[in-house]
Enzyme design. Structure first.
Site, mmCIF file in Angstrom:
data_model
loop_
_atom_site.group_PDB
_atom_site.id
_atom_site.type_symbol
_atom_site.label_atom_id
_atom_site.label_comp_id
_atom_site.label_asym_id
_atom_site.label_seq_id
_atom_site.Cartn_x
_atom_site.Cartn_y
_atom_site.Cartn_z
ATOM 1 N N LYS A 1 -7.299 44.759 -62.855
ATOM 2 C CA LYS A 1 -7.941 45.839 -63.627
ATOM 3 C C LYS A 1 -8.618 46.848 -62.694
ATOM 4 C CE LYS A 1 -11.514 44.735 -66.470
ATOM 5 N NZ LYS A 1 -12.683 45.578 -66.128
ATOM 6 N N SER A 2 -9.357 46.361 -61.715
ATOM 7 C CA SER A 2 -10.067 47.271 -60.806
ATOM 8 C C SER A 2 -9.085 48.164 -60.054
ATOM 9 C CB SER A 2 -10.870 46.465 -59.782
ATOM 10 O OG SER A 2 -11.894 45.750 -60.412
ATOM 11 N N ARG B 1 -8.333 52.440 -60.295
ATOM 12 C CA ARG B 1 -8.401 53.273 -59.088
ATOM 13 C C ARG B 1 -7.074 53.987 -58.835
ATOM 14 N NH1 ARG B 1 -12.192 49.626 -59.231
ATOM 15 N NH2 ARG B 1 -14.074 49.710 -57.950
ATOM 16 N N GLY C 1 -16.677 50.007 -68.503
ATOM 17 C CA GLY C 1 -17.731 50.453 -67.599
ATOM 18 C C GLY C 1 -17.164 51.101 -66.350
ATOM 19 N N ARG D 1 -24.836 50.021 -72.058
ATOM 20 C CA ARG D 1 -24.853 49.568 -70.656
ATOM 21 C C ARG D 1 -25.511 50.614 -69.747
ATOM 22 N NH1 ARG D 1 -19.108 47.197 -69.181
ATOM 23 N NH2 ARG D 1 -20.281 46.479 -67.369
ATOM 24 N N SER E 1 -22.807 46.793 -56.460
ATOM 25 C CA SER E 1 -21.859 47.086 -57.532
ATOM 26 C C SER E 1 -20.767 48.001 -57.003
ATOM 27 C CB SER E 1 -22.595 47.773 -58.688
ATOM 28 O OG SER E 1 -21.701 48.543 -59.456
ATOM 29 N N ASP F 1 -17.206 38.374 -62.345
ATOM 30 C CA ASP F 1 -16.526 38.311 -63.645
ATOM 31 C C ASP F 1 -16.077 36.889 -63.999
ATOM 32 O OD1 ASP F 1 -16.867 41.018 -64.022
ATOM 33 O OD2 ASP F 1 -14.975 41.541 -63.051
ATOM 34 N N LYS G 1 -23.218 43.223 -68.563
ATOM 35 C CA LYS G 1 -21.758 43.395 -68.635
ATOM 36 C C LYS G 1 -21.382 43.777 -70.072
ATOM 37 C CE LYS G 1 -20.876 42.530 -64.349
ATOM 38 N NZ LYS G 1 -20.369 43.624 -63.502
ATOM 39 N N ARG H 1 -13.810 38.519 -71.616
ATOM 40 C CA ARG H 1 -13.867 37.329 -70.753
ATOM 41 C C ARG H 1 -14.486 36.133 -71.488
ATOM 42 N NH1 ARG H 1 -11.562 39.537 -66.442
ATOM 43 N NH2 ARG H 1 -12.313 41.567 -65.756
HETATM 44 C C1 S3P Z 1 -15.586 46.461 -61.202
HETATM 45 C C2 S3P Z 1 -16.755 46.032 -60.647
HETATM 46 C C3 S3P Z 1 -17.596 44.971 -61.236
HETATM 47 C C4 S3P Z 1 -16.840 44.146 -62.256
HETATM 48 C C5 S3P Z 1 -16.023 44.989 -63.186
HETATM 49 C C6 S3P Z 1 -15.040 45.844 -62.420
HETATM 50 C C7 S3P Z 1 -14.846 47.548 -60.543
HETATM 51 O O1 S3P Z 1 -18.689 45.569 -61.874
HETATM 52 O O2 S3P Z 1 -17.735 43.346 -62.999
HETATM 53 O O3 S3P Z 1 -15.318 44.156 -64.091
HETATM 54 O O4 S3P Z 1 -13.657 47.754 -60.865
HETATM 55 O O5 S3P Z 1 -15.411 48.227 -59.690
HETATM 56 P P1 S3P Z 1 -20.008 45.997 -61.054
HETATM 57 O O6 S3P Z 1 -19.644 47.083 -60.137
HETATM 58 O O7 S3P Z 1 -20.976 46.456 -62.100
HETATM 59 O O8 S3P Z 1 -20.454 44.748 -60.361
#
Ligand code: S3P
Length: 441
Positions: free
Chosen positions: A29-30, A34, A103, A132, A177, A328, A355, A401
């Site tokens: 996902k991250s 990006r 988020g 959030r 973060s 996570d 979260k 999750r």
């Molecule tokens: C993420 C960073 C994490 C993670 C989220 C995805 C990201 O959050 O919990 O699911 O893609 O950068 P935080 O940056 O708030 O720790």
């Protein structure tokens, strides 16, 4: 035998089964967010193989399309093409940007939009996202000259961004973060002068790796890769991105495979970036049998296949030093703890409270409904192991999750369960329920 349930829309979860076979988890996902974002602000075409076709990245793509970026349809198994508009090419949208439940979309977008001079943007999201905290991003961006307004002094969406020329700065982020770090890095790309981001602990580094591959002038300096220095001025060039499977999705199968008697699972094509592999270290601490096979490098990210087999598990102890590398995975680890031999402790995890839901409270509530013995603390959980959980009426409380963690807990319970709002899993793992049905024979 079917579970008794009071809610017709709840999903029935059957306990037991063998749990064997091979599974390929969907894209990270991250990395998917990006790839879309960086592709949008690059010159030329970016192709993305293995993009996660789930609700969160779809929210990112929808926001980018609303600002004039052409992105081909996001469908499972298909390569996605992004036609970049360049670093300053995002247009003022004529609608509110809806970040849904994501988020990452909202926080990275704030960094990207804060420097788009003369343009106005409004960002919102679902009930969860509007609760959030966003000033963790807004405050560092304000140090660069950003103008972001929202409820509670800019902390909560809906947020209005008035794009301005930003100036580089040295910024210590308040929390470890990756979302905060990435927002500042994105703002820095078009700021005046260089920017240095200093994190209190090393968070996932997908932004650093991928932006460098796109041609950004970004250096990682100092102890443990914690200082990230960005020089503006480079144009980004479209790339061919290959997204590995998400270790955070693999985690459900890894824990399920370790817990369920007789289980033998192969989880293929899992991203093994060291800033994400805390879960593997904890599974090792528990004495789980996990083999890493076929390790390789795919488009700048380490990848491997993971084989997990059932065996006895010991209690584990995790604290703030490892939380950023498994943030996570705490919900699924709290499930694992119920079945370990001894008492497990999770501390330094107060980030879990902000979260998609307050994951410490929600996991404590839902596991207690199954008869788990645990204590909830401000920053963690203490969980007695060796328990027998019983099937119960459960609720994801809208958190993806949590939904998948409870599915694993239900496999191990005595008697079947029902799960309300199970559809939340689609935020990060659209085929989760199909994969579960196939593997649980
Ligand atoms: C993420 C960073 C994490 C993670 C989220 C995805 C990201 O959050 O919990 O699911 O893609 O950068 P935080 O940056 O708030 O720790």
């Amino acid at each position: 035998m079917s579970a008794t349930t009071t809610d017709a829309s709840a999903r029935e979860l059957h306990s037991g089964g063998d749990l064997s076979g091979t599974v390929r988890v969907p894209g990270d996902k991250s990395i998917s967010h990006r790839a879309l974002l960086f592709g949008a602000i690059a010159e030329g075409t970016t192709t993305i193989e293995g993009l996660l076709p789930a609700e969160d990245p779809i929210s990112t793509a929808a926001c980018l399309r609303a600002m004039g970026v052409t992105i081909s349809p996001i469908r499972s198994g298909e390569i996605v093409q992004v036609e970049g508009v360049g670093l300053d090419g995002l247009q003022e949208p004529d609608e509110v940007l809806d970040c849904g439940n994501s988020g990452t979309t909202m926080r990275l977008m704030l960094g990207l939009l804060a420097g788009r001079q003369g343009r106005h943007f409004v960002l919102t999201g679902d009930d969860s996202l509007r609760r959030r905290p966003m000033s963790r991003v807004g405050q560092p961006l304000a140090m660069m000259g950003a103008e972001i307004h929202g409820r509670s002094n800019g902390n909560f969406a809906p947020l209005a961004v008035r794009g301005r020329k930003l100036r580089g700065a040295v910024i210590g982020t308040p929390v470890a973060s990756a979302q905060v770090k990435s927002a500042v890095v994105l703002a820095a790309l078009t700021a005046e002068g260089s920017t240095t981001v200093i994190e209190p602990a090393h968070s996932r580094d997908h932004t650093e790796r991928m932006l460098r591959a796109f041609g950004a002038n970004l250096e990682v300096v100092g102890e443990m890769g914690r200082h990230i220095r960005v020089q503006p001025g480079s144009t980004l060039q479209g790339q061919e991105v290959v997204v590995p499977g998400d270790i955070s999705s693999a985690a459900f199968w890894l824990v399920a495979g370790a817990l369920v008697p007789g289980a033998d699972l192969m989880v293929e094509n899992v991203g093994l970036n060291p800033s994400r592999t805390g879960i593997l270290e904890v599974l090792e601490q528990m004495g789980a049998s996990i083999e890493v096979l076929n390790e390789r490098d795919v488009a700048g990210e380490p990848v491997g296949d993971l084989r997990v087999t059932h065996g006895p598990l010991k209690a584990f102890h995790i604290d703030e030093s490892i939380i950023p590398r498994l943030v996570d995975e705490v919900p699924i680890l709290s499930v694992a703890a119920c079945f370990c031999d001894g008492e497990s402790t999770i501390t330094g995890a107060s980030e879990l409270r902000v979260k998609e839901t307050d994951r410490l409270a929600v996991m404590a509530r839902q596991l207690k409904a199954m008869g788990a013995e645990l204590d909830e603390h401000d920053d963690g959980l203490t969980i007695r192991g060796g328990q027998t959980l019983r099937g119960a009426d459960l609720d994801s409380e809208t958190d993806h999750r949590v939904a998948m963690s409870l599915a694993v807990a239900s496999l191990m319970a005595e008697g079947n369960s029902s799960l309300r709002r199970s559809e939340a899993a689609a935020v990060s793992y659209p085929n989760f329920w199909d994969d579960l049905e196939r593997l649980q024979r």
